[in-house]
Design an enzyme around this catalytic site. Structure first.
Site, PDB file in Angstrom:
ATOM      1  N   GLY A  92      47.751 -39.583 -19.158  1.00 55.25           N
ATOM      2  CA  GLY A  92      47.534 -37.726 -18.931  1.00 55.25           C
ATOM      3  C   GLY A  92      46.128 -37.473 -19.178  1.00 55.25           C
ATOM      4  O   GLY A  92      45.996 -36.566 -18.772  1.00 55.25           O
ATOM      5  N   ARG A 103      42.617 -42.649 -16.419  1.00 58.58           N
ATOM      6  CA  ARG A 103      41.753 -42.167 -15.894  1.00 58.58           C
ATOM      7  C   ARG A 103      40.721 -42.234 -17.823  1.00 58.58           C
ATOM      8  O   ARG A 103      39.215 -42.136 -17.233  1.00 58.58           O
ATOM      9  CB  ARG A 103      42.111 -40.722 -16.490  1.00 58.58           C
ATOM     10  CG  ARG A 103      40.536 -39.253 -15.503  1.00 58.58           C
ATOM     11  CD  ARG A 103      41.540 -38.286 -15.441  1.00 58.58           C
ATOM     12  NE  ARG A 103      42.574 -38.240 -14.500  1.00 58.58           N
ATOM     13  CZ  ARG A 103      42.430 -37.652 -13.383  1.00 58.58           C
ATOM     14  NH1 ARG A 103      41.530 -38.415 -12.924  1.00 58.58           N
ATOM     15  NH2 ARG A 103      43.164 -37.963 -12.671  1.00 58.58           N
ATOM     16  N   ARG A 161      39.337 -38.677  -3.702  1.00 61.52           N
ATOM     17  CA  ARG A 161      39.921 -37.750  -4.762  1.00 61.52           C
ATOM     18  C   ARG A 161      38.897 -36.227  -4.120  1.00 61.52           C
ATOM     19  O   ARG A 161      39.797 -35.394  -4.478  1.00 61.52           O
ATOM     20  CB  ARG A 161      39.107 -37.985  -6.041  1.00 61.52           C
ATOM     21  CG  ARG A 161      39.885 -39.181  -6.573  1.00 61.52           C
ATOM     22  CD  ARG A 161      39.108 -39.298  -8.185  1.00 61.52           C
ATOM     23  NE  ARG A 161      40.524 -38.392  -9.452  1.00 61.52           N
ATOM     24  CZ  ARG A 161      39.840 -37.249  -9.411  1.00 61.52           C
ATOM     25  NH1 ARG A 161      38.368 -36.908  -9.538  1.00 61.52           N
ATOM     26  NH2 ARG A 161      40.483 -36.483  -9.833  1.00 61.52           N
ATOM     27  N   CYS A 190      35.662 -40.283  10.855  1.00 66.87           N
ATOM     28  CA  CYS A 190      35.725 -38.887  12.022  1.00 66.87           C
ATOM     29  C   CYS A 190      37.054 -37.909  11.673  1.00 66.87           C
ATOM     30  O   CYS A 190      37.945 -38.072  11.902  1.00 66.87           O
ATOM     31  CB  CYS A 190      36.506 -39.926  13.104  1.00 66.87           C
ATOM     32  SG  CYS A 190      34.330 -40.729  13.362  1.00 66.87           S
ATOM     33  N   TYR A 220      40.693 -43.958 -10.425  1.00 67.53           N
ATOM     34  CA  TYR A 220      41.183 -43.409  -8.809  1.00 67.53           C
ATOM     35  C   TYR A 220      40.390 -43.763  -7.490  1.00 67.53           C
ATOM     36  O   TYR A 220      40.416 -42.464  -7.543  1.00 67.53           O
ATOM     37  CB  TYR A 220      41.647 -42.129  -9.094  1.00 67.53           C
ATOM     38  CG  TYR A 220      43.092 -42.586 -10.345  1.00 67.53           C
ATOM     39  CD1 TYR A 220      44.310 -43.017  -9.911  1.00 67.53           C
ATOM     40  CD2 TYR A 220      42.928 -41.576 -11.473  1.00 67.53           C
ATOM     41  CE1 TYR A 220      44.775 -42.868 -11.667  1.00 67.53           C
ATOM     42  CE2 TYR A 220      43.615 -42.158 -12.220  1.00 67.53           C
ATOM     43  CZ  TYR A 220      45.483 -42.359 -12.580  1.00 67.53           C
ATOM     44  OH  TYR A 220      46.308 -42.829 -13.299  1.00 67.53           O
TER      45      TYR A 220
HETATM   46  C1  LIG Z   1      49.422 -42.860 -13.725  1.00 67.90           C
HETATM   47  C2  LIG Z   1      50.532 -42.859 -15.018  1.00 67.90           C
HETATM   48  C3  LIG Z   1      50.139 -43.009 -16.439  1.00 67.90           C
HETATM   49  C4  LIG Z   1      48.107 -42.781 -16.443  1.00 67.90           C
HETATM   50  O1  LIG Z   1      47.157 -41.631 -16.029  1.00 67.90           O
HETATM   51  P1  LIG Z   1      46.389 -41.514 -16.220  1.00 67.90           P
HETATM   52  O2  LIG Z   1      46.290 -39.238 -16.482  1.00 67.90           O
HETATM   53  O3  LIG Z   1      45.502 -41.878 -15.629  1.00 67.90           O
HETATM   54  O4  LIG Z   1      45.846 -41.472 -17.790  1.00 67.90           O
HETATM   55  C5  LIG Z   1      49.521 -43.206 -17.866  1.00 67.90           C
HETATM   56  N1  LIG Z   1      51.516 -43.484 -17.498  1.00 67.90           N
HETATM   57  C6  LIG Z   1      52.137 -43.907 -16.428  1.00 67.90           C
HETATM   58  C7  LIG Z   1      53.552 -43.581 -16.206  1.00 67.90           C
HETATM   59  C8  LIG Z   1      51.427 -43.500 -14.999  1.00 67.90           C
HETATM   60  O5  LIG Z   1      52.636 -43.319 -14.132  1.00 67.90           O
END
Ligand SMILES: *Cc1c(COP(=O)(O)O)cnc(C)c1O
Length: 417
Positions: A239, A276, A312, A342, A371
């Protein structure tokens, strides 16, 4: 930090001019930088180097086999959310003992597949799943290694679609109920409790939500210990955000220096699941200008890349920098960069200030490694773009551009027609 930049007025991917890559592979094109991928992985590895850890790359950010292999070859594991991702991870050479499996809807077939391969752990998300994993494991005469995905009810202060750790979300179980779940799991003969998991959201640009989540998990781990349940793996999820424009997200080292003092006394292996932050800024999406046109009070730059390639902007209102591949001094215009699909929602950028491009010129959509391709589709019957990996002066096609035949592969016309 990444290895895309201008040299002599032209955009380069590492040592290769982007224009040379589009000549070789066509447009639209995803270009990834190996050095950037490696750098980002090693930043995590070094940051958490003082404590036992496994970096499980979240495949869904970009599941290309070459990207998975890049991390696996540096000792990384995988965070998967489907049987398809398990297949990819294994094919790319990830050690099954470094694979963690999350997701609210694991099917019997997927559970069986993962059990037969000996993955590190299932991150369970509900009481029904717990019973199902136990049942499948017992049929296979195995013990399933499990963790519980807890929902610490922390606001990660990110886009609502990519926030996952609050009460209203479908993920995990409320942290207040976690002890009950663990006690229930403990009674099931074919489960082996090995860990605990939380993942609170994506594109998080502060350290505080991670610290808050970790603190409540540590409390829970202590409570579990008092009830004779000891976990070996503490999976803190992914995250961490990246810079798309002017964000100032924490670096892995910032995250680690806040978390390690809390983690140090725990005798656990920490699992981190970045997606990410490993791949986002390691990729760009390059598209060619087909036409420009004047609309009511605004201009449009119509390009050959579209929302089917990079959704995105329209899905999350995400902002990606868009820059010319060849710098020029032409007068700037204010324009929407749109694709041929379209839909009015088919745009890559709105109200951008760019030197007026000529037909055939290239634009680079930055920070498209995460993504991007992984959320692409064939909408409007558009073959999916090619993907290229650059390493220094060398470049490799890691996914062939789809052709027209690919579009109808698997379809059949019933005989009565
Ligand atoms: C999507 C996801 C991640 C990765 O999230 P990022 O924001 O891309 O780092 C990690 N763990 C779980 C369980 C996820 O669903």
């Amino acid at each position: 930090m990444h290895y895309f930049g201008y040299k002599k007025g032209g955009l380069y991917a590492e040592e290769v001019p982007v224009g040379k890559l589009t000549e070789a592979y066509g447009t639209p094109l995803f270009i990834y930088s190996y050095r950037t991928l490696r750098r980002h992985f090693l930043a995590y590895d070094k940051a958490f180097g003082k404590i036992p850890h496994i970096i499980c790359y979240a495949l869904k950010a970009n599941p290309n086999s070459a990207i998975i292999r890049t991390f696996a070859s540096h000792g990384g594991g995988a965070d998967i959310v489907s049987g398809g991702e398990l297949y990819r991870a294994l094919k790319a050479g990830v050690d099954p003992r470094k694979i963690v499996y999350a997701g609210v809807g694991k099917t019997v077939e997927e559970i069986r597949f993962a059990l037969s391969k000996g993955i590190l752990m299932f991150n369970m998300e509900s009481d029904q799943e717990l019973i199902e994993i136990n049942r499948v494991a017992s049929l296979m005469k195995k013990k399933a290694p499990v963790a519980l995905r807890v929902n610490p009810d922390i606001d990660p202060k990110t886009h609502p679609y990519i926030s996952t750790g609050m009460k209203e979300h479908k993920f995990g179980v409320p942290i207040e109920d976690a002890l009950d779940f663990y006690m229930q799991a403990k009674k099931l003969k074919n489960l082996e409790i090995v860990g605990i998991h939380a993942h609170i959201g994506s594109q998080i640009t502060e350290v505080t939500p991670f610290v808050d989540a970790l603190n409540s998990i540590i409390l829970l781990i202590k409570g579990l210990g008092e009830n004779g349940i000891n976990v070996r793996y503490l999976d803190i999820g992914g995250g961490l955000g990246i810079r798309y424009v002017s964000e100032e997200p924490p670096m892995p080292s910032d995250l680690a220096s806040e978390l390690i003092p809390i983690l140090r006394d725990m005798s656990v292996t920490v699992i981190i699941e970045p997606g990410r932050s490993l791949v986002g800024n390691a990729g760009i999406f390059v598209t060619k200008v087909i036409y420009t046109k004047n609309g009511e009070g605004k201009e449009f730059i119509i390009v050959d890349g579209a929302m089917n390639d990079l959704i995105r902007p329209t899905l999350y209102g995400a902002f990606h920098n868009i820059i010319p591949v060849r710098k020029n001094r032409r007068k700037k215009i204010l324009a929407d960069i749109v694709g041929p699909i379209c839909e009015s929602g088919d745009f890559l950028g709105k109200a951008r200030n760019l030197p007026r491009p000529e037909r055939g010129e290239l634009l680079a959509v930055m920070s498209s490694g995460a993504y991007g391709f992984s959320m692409s589709s064939n909408y409007n019957s558009r073959p999916r773009a090619a993907e290229v990996l650059v390493n220094g002066e060398r470049h490799y096609l890691i996914k062939k551009r789809e052709n027209l035949n690919d579009l109808i592969r698997g379809e059949s016309i019933p005989g009565f027609l």
